[in-house]
Design a protein around this motif. Structure first.
Motif, PDB file in Angstrom:
ATOM      1  N   ALA A 116       0.839  -1.202   0.000  1.00 30.50           N
ATOM      2  CA  ALA A 116       0.000   0.000   0.000  1.00 30.50           C
ATOM      3  C   ALA A 116       0.875   1.252   0.000  1.00 30.50           C
ATOM      4  O   ALA A 116       2.052   1.215   0.359  1.00 30.50           O
ATOM      5  CB  ALA A 116      -0.909   0.001   1.219  1.00 30.50           C
ATOM      6  N   TRP A 145       2.098   1.401   9.955  1.00 29.74           N
ATOM      7  CA  TRP A 145       1.461   2.354   9.039  1.00 29.74           C
ATOM      8  C   TRP A 145       1.066   3.640   9.754  1.00 29.74           C
ATOM      9  O   TRP A 145       0.873   4.672   9.108  1.00 29.74           O
ATOM     10  CB  TRP A 145       0.240   1.737   8.377  1.00 29.74           C
ATOM     11  N   SER A 205      10.333   6.600  -3.975  1.00 32.39           N
ATOM     12  CA  SER A 205      10.982   5.861  -2.897  1.00 32.39           C
ATOM     13  C   SER A 205      12.078   6.697  -2.250  1.00 32.39           C
ATOM     14  O   SER A 205      12.660   7.592  -2.855  1.00 32.39           O
ATOM     15  CB  SER A 205      11.585   4.567  -3.449  1.00 32.39           C
ATOM     16  N   GLN A 206      12.328   6.407  -0.994  1.00 29.10           N
ATOM     17  CA  GLN A 206      13.375   7.116  -0.253  1.00 29.10           C
ATOM     18  C   GLN A 206      13.871   6.219   0.868  1.00 29.10           C
ATOM     19  O   GLN A 206      13.249   5.208   1.195  1.00 29.10           O
ATOM     20  CB  GLN A 206      12.843   8.429   0.303  1.00 29.10           C
TER      21      GLN A 206
ATOM     22  N   HIS B  64      16.470   5.334  -5.811  1.00 29.96           N
ATOM     23  CA  HIS B  64      15.321   5.987  -5.173  1.00 29.96           C
ATOM     24  C   HIS B  64      14.833   7.151  -6.033  1.00 29.96           C
ATOM     25  O   HIS B  64      15.614   7.844  -6.682  1.00 29.96           O
ATOM     26  CB  HIS B  64      15.695   6.498  -3.785  1.00 29.96           C
ATOM     27  N   ARG B 200      11.043  -3.057   8.341  1.00 26.48           N
ATOM     28  CA  ARG B 200      11.100  -1.613   8.057  1.00 26.48           C
ATOM     29  C   ARG B 200      10.715  -1.290   6.616  1.00 26.48           C
ATOM     30  O   ARG B 200      10.432  -0.145   6.292  1.00 26.48           O
ATOM     31  CB  ARG B 200      12.517  -1.089   8.328  1.00 26.48           C
ATOM     32  N   LEU B 201      10.729  -2.306   5.762  1.00 31.15           N
ATOM     33  CA  LEU B 201      10.452  -2.070   4.342  1.00 31.15           C
ATOM     34  C   LEU B 201       8.950  -2.017   4.142  1.00 31.15           C
ATOM     35  O   LEU B 201       8.285  -3.029   3.992  1.00 31.15           O
ATOM     36  CB  LEU B 201      11.076  -3.174   3.489  1.00 31.15           C
ATOM     37  N   LEU B 202       8.408  -0.821   4.156  1.00 29.38           N
ATOM     38  CA  LEU B 202       6.963  -0.629   4.096  1.00 29.38           C
ATOM     39  C   LEU B 202       6.689   0.613   3.260  1.00 29.38           C
ATOM     40  O   LEU B 202       7.348   1.634   3.428  1.00 29.38           O
ATOM     41  CB  LEU B 202       6.443  -0.436   5.530  1.00 29.38           C
ATOM     42  N   GLY B 203       5.679   0.495   2.387  1.00 27.33           N
ATOM     43  CA  GLY B 203       5.319   1.657   1.574  1.00 27.33           C
ATOM     44  C   GLY B 203       6.465   2.072   0.683  1.00 27.33           C
ATOM     45  O   GLY B 203       7.026   1.253  -0.035  1.00 27.33           O
ATOM     46  N   ASN B 204       6.844   3.335   0.733  1.00 23.63           N
ATOM     47  CA  ASN B 204       7.873   3.850  -0.169  1.00 23.63           C
ATOM     48  C   ASN B 204       9.230   4.004   0.525  1.00 23.63           C
ATOM     49  O   ASN B 204      10.141   4.599  -0.038  1.00 23.63           O
ATOM     50  CB  ASN B 204       7.442   5.202  -0.747  1.00 23.63           C
ATOM     51  N   GLU B 205       9.364   3.483   1.739  1.00 20.10           N
ATOM     52  CA  GLU B 205      10.641   3.621   2.453  1.00 20.10           C
ATOM     53  C   GLU B 205      11.438   2.325   2.381  1.00 20.10           C
ATOM     54  O   GLU B 205      10.891   1.230   2.507  1.00 20.10           O
ATOM     55  CB  GLU B 205      10.390   4.003   3.910  1.00 20.10           C
ATOM     56  N   THR B 206      12.722   2.483   2.208  1.00 18.40           N
ATOM     57  CA  THR B 206      13.589   1.318   2.034  1.00 18.40           C
ATOM     58  C   THR B 206      14.953   1.573   2.657  1.00 18.40           C
ATOM     59  O   THR B 206      15.352   2.721   2.860  1.00 18.40           O
ATOM     60  CB  THR B 206      13.756   1.012   0.519  1.00 18.40           C
ATOM     61  N   ASN B 242       4.819  -4.910  -6.478  1.00 22.86           N
ATOM     62  CA  ASN B 242       3.812  -3.922  -6.091  1.00 22.86           C
ATOM     63  C   ASN B 242       2.693  -3.778  -7.122  1.00 22.86           C
ATOM     64  O   ASN B 242       1.725  -3.064  -6.901  1.00 22.86           O
ATOM     65  CB  ASN B 242       4.461  -2.551  -5.859  1.00 22.86           C
ATOM     66  N   SER B 243       2.836  -4.453  -8.241  1.00 27.18           N
ATOM     67  CA  SER B 243       1.803  -4.402  -9.274  1.00 27.18           C
ATOM     68  C   SER B 243       0.729  -5.466  -9.089  1.00 27.18           C
ATOM     69  O   SER B 243      -0.229  -5.512  -9.860  1.00 27.18           O
ATOM     70  CB  SER B 243       2.443  -4.581 -10.661  1.00 27.18           C
ATOM     71  N   SER B 285       1.714  -0.956 -10.435  1.00 24.45           N
ATOM     72  CA  SER B 285       2.343   0.044  -9.577  1.00 24.45           C
ATOM     73  C   SER B 285       2.689   1.348 -10.273  1.00 24.45           C
ATOM     74  O   SER B 285       2.839   2.378  -9.627  1.00 24.45           O
ATOM     75  CB  SER B 285       3.635  -0.542  -8.984  1.00 24.45           C
TER      76      SER B 285
END
Lengths: 232, 303
Positions: A116, A145, A205-206, B64, B200-206, B242-243, B285
């Motif tokens: 998500a 989240w 992404s970041q 990124h 920790r790898l959730l959503g757009n953070e990596t 993510n797709s 995605s």
């Protein structure tokens, strides 16, 4: 016939957008609750447009209301083009903590998968919490989240507890938006519904350690309506 | 990778399914990147010792996309090159001594203790060298409060990295950040290497190569090549998984690609893969998608 693509069913990424609305008795004074109803209703077409421009995000909207306790006003995560706004009514106290607990229950990774997009939580209030706000905030921030959500707060009138709203936001550089009249409220609701939704729909992404404000870069909020008279 | 879809086949597009290990890679610019004008910030690289023999190295990286990462496509390219260099040129000669039996326990220990730091250090050296040759422009501004030496800054190059080293004796998987590794058995059963999970790898953070002490976030899985060796190994950037609405739907990709290679041949899959990825990104995605495949087939599978 076109060849089937490798893999199962494809899907855009869910983006949960949750209104968290104060419906305490004071919201019934000087037209505040009606101004909020109008502002959200007016924002819907703009949200539909933004959602349409970002087909790789599936915007799903819900709403929580709080006064004496808290309950879902729109319980089902509703696709943007099907979202309708029923008027909120004001009565009772300000159980803001319970509202956050209600939202926290929906931010578990079992119900909101890792693919998500970061959810957007918009808290609108004109007063001070009458319940255990800290417990609600703690429940929210215990969810992965919850910490990664884009958390926006709008303070209606001078009696709003901005310090509490600031704790909800959780970032010192991002302040609650102060709406002292209906025109300003409309501006802020529209900003959240368009600019913030747009940023949240296509976040790049970041790294984990790189977010000075939120994990979604936010555009600057609008100024309060310049010519409007403060009535709240 | 450039903005155009890219595909590569380690055995040449004209060759087709047969004995030995073959490879395919493809990288496409996501539709959301096309809408925003962002380039493809992914990269892929494959190295094979010779012909269709092992050892084989696969690597993909996902630069990124946020505004601070102005050189992430360069960082991703350096990441896959670094992975190949370290695994093929530094690690392998140290492990595979002629006429000496391989001590797998020692191999695993060397990989655990030595590999993450070496990959991160080499990548950092290379991007800093790049900065010295091509200093940051005024537009590549630093975030407020960042007083670090400009030539030492790594953030603009931020990227993930996924790599696999496949040898006759063992398979080694390395991952820093998001993305996926799938292995597919001969019967189409899809698995994932036993990498430690990273919540920790959730959503757009990596996690990222540009982070301080990035080697702490490198995850490794080491598997002796005994018993049922995978028929296909797939590395993919996170735009692929993510797709799909469910991870199981993504895992089906591994089985479907192996089946497609067997049914249609390597050249056909190699040719079609970029288009499949573009369509997947569009309906999913919207992100860049990059895939590296290593697979081996048996004589009775020859089309």
């Amino acid at each position: 016939m076109e060849r089937k693509l490798p893999g199962g069913a494809l899907s855009s990424r869910p983006l949960h957008f949750i209104w968290i609305a104060d419906c305490s008795g004071s919201m019934g004074q000087r037209g505040k609750i009606q101004a909020l109803n109008n502002a959200i209703r007016e924002a819907i077409p703009h949200m539909v447009q933004v959602a349409g421009e970002n087909p790789n995000a599936q915007v799903l909207v819900r709403a929580v209301k709080f006064s004496n306790g808290s309950q879902w006003h729109v319980a089902q995560a509703t696709p943007m083009d099907q979202f309708r706004w029923e008027d909120l009514e004001a009565d009772g106290v300000t159980d803001m903590g319970k509202a956050l607990q209600l939202v926290a229950e929906q931010l578990d990774v079992t119900t909101m998968p890792a693919r998500a997009l970061p959810p957007v939580l918009v808290l609108v209030s004109d007063g001070k919490p009458t319940d255990d706000f800290s417990a609600g905030l703690r429940a929210l921030m215990e969810k992965p989240w919850g910490t990664k959500a884009v958390r926006i707060a709008i303070a209606i009138g001078d009696d709003a507890d901005k310090a509490t709203l600031q704790r909800f936001i959780g970032h010192p550089e991002l302040e609650p938006l102060q709406a002292n009249n209906a025109e300003s409220l409309v501006r802020y609701i529209k900003w959240v519904s368009t600019a913030v939704l747009q940023s949240a729909s296509s976040p790049a992404s970041q790294t984990l350690d790189s977010s000075p404000n939120t994990n979604v870069p936010l555009p600057p909020p609008p100024e309060a309506a310049p010519d409007a008279t403060d009535v709240w | 990778m450039s903005g155009k879809p890219v595909a590569g086949s380690g055995s040449g597009s004209g060759s087709d399914i047969g004995t030995g290990w073959q490879t395919i890679c493809a990288s496409v610019r996501g539709v959301a990147h096309i809408r925003s004008g962002a380039p493809n910030q992914d990269a892929a690289r494959i190295w094979q010792a010779k012909g269709r023999s092992l050892p084989l190295v696969l690597a993909v990286a996902d630069g990124h996309g946020s505004a601070a990462y102005t050189r992430s496509h360069i960082g991703a390219a350096y990441a896959v090159n670094t992975a190949v260099r370290v695994l093929a040129r530094d690690l392998l000669p140290r492990l595979l001594t002629p006429n000496q039996p391989l001590d797998l326990i020692l191999v695993k220990r060397i990989c655990d203790e030595w590999l993450p730091k070496l990959v991160v250090r080499r990548w950092q050296e290379r991007v800093r060298n790049y900065t010295r040759r091509y200093p940051f422009s005024p537009e590549e501004s630093r975030p407020p409060g960042d007083e670090s030496d400009t030539s030492e800054r790594l953030t603009p190059y931020g990227t993930t990295l996924i790599a696999a080293l496949i040898t006759e004796q063992f398979h080694l998987y390395l991952q820093l950040g998001d993305g996926d590794i799938l292995t597919v058995a001969d019967d189409g059963t899809v698995s994932r290497p036993p990498l430690p999970t990273d919540a920790r790898l959730l959503g757009n953070e990596t996690t990222s190569l540009c982070m301080a002490e990035a080697w702490h976030s490198v995850r490794l899985a080491f598997q002796p090549a005994v018993g049922d060796v995978p028929s296909l190994v797939l590395l993919a950037t996170d735009g692929y998984t993510n797709s799909f609405a469910d991870p199981v739907f993504f895992e089906q990709v591994g089985a479907d690609l192996l089946a497609a290679i067997r049914a249609e041949g390597v050249a056909s899959v190699h040719e079609q893969l970029p288009d499949w990825l573009v369509q997947t990104s569009a309906a999913g995605s919207g992100d860049d998608i990059t895939v590296a495949l290593g697979f081996h087939a048996f004589p009775d599978m020859v089309k």
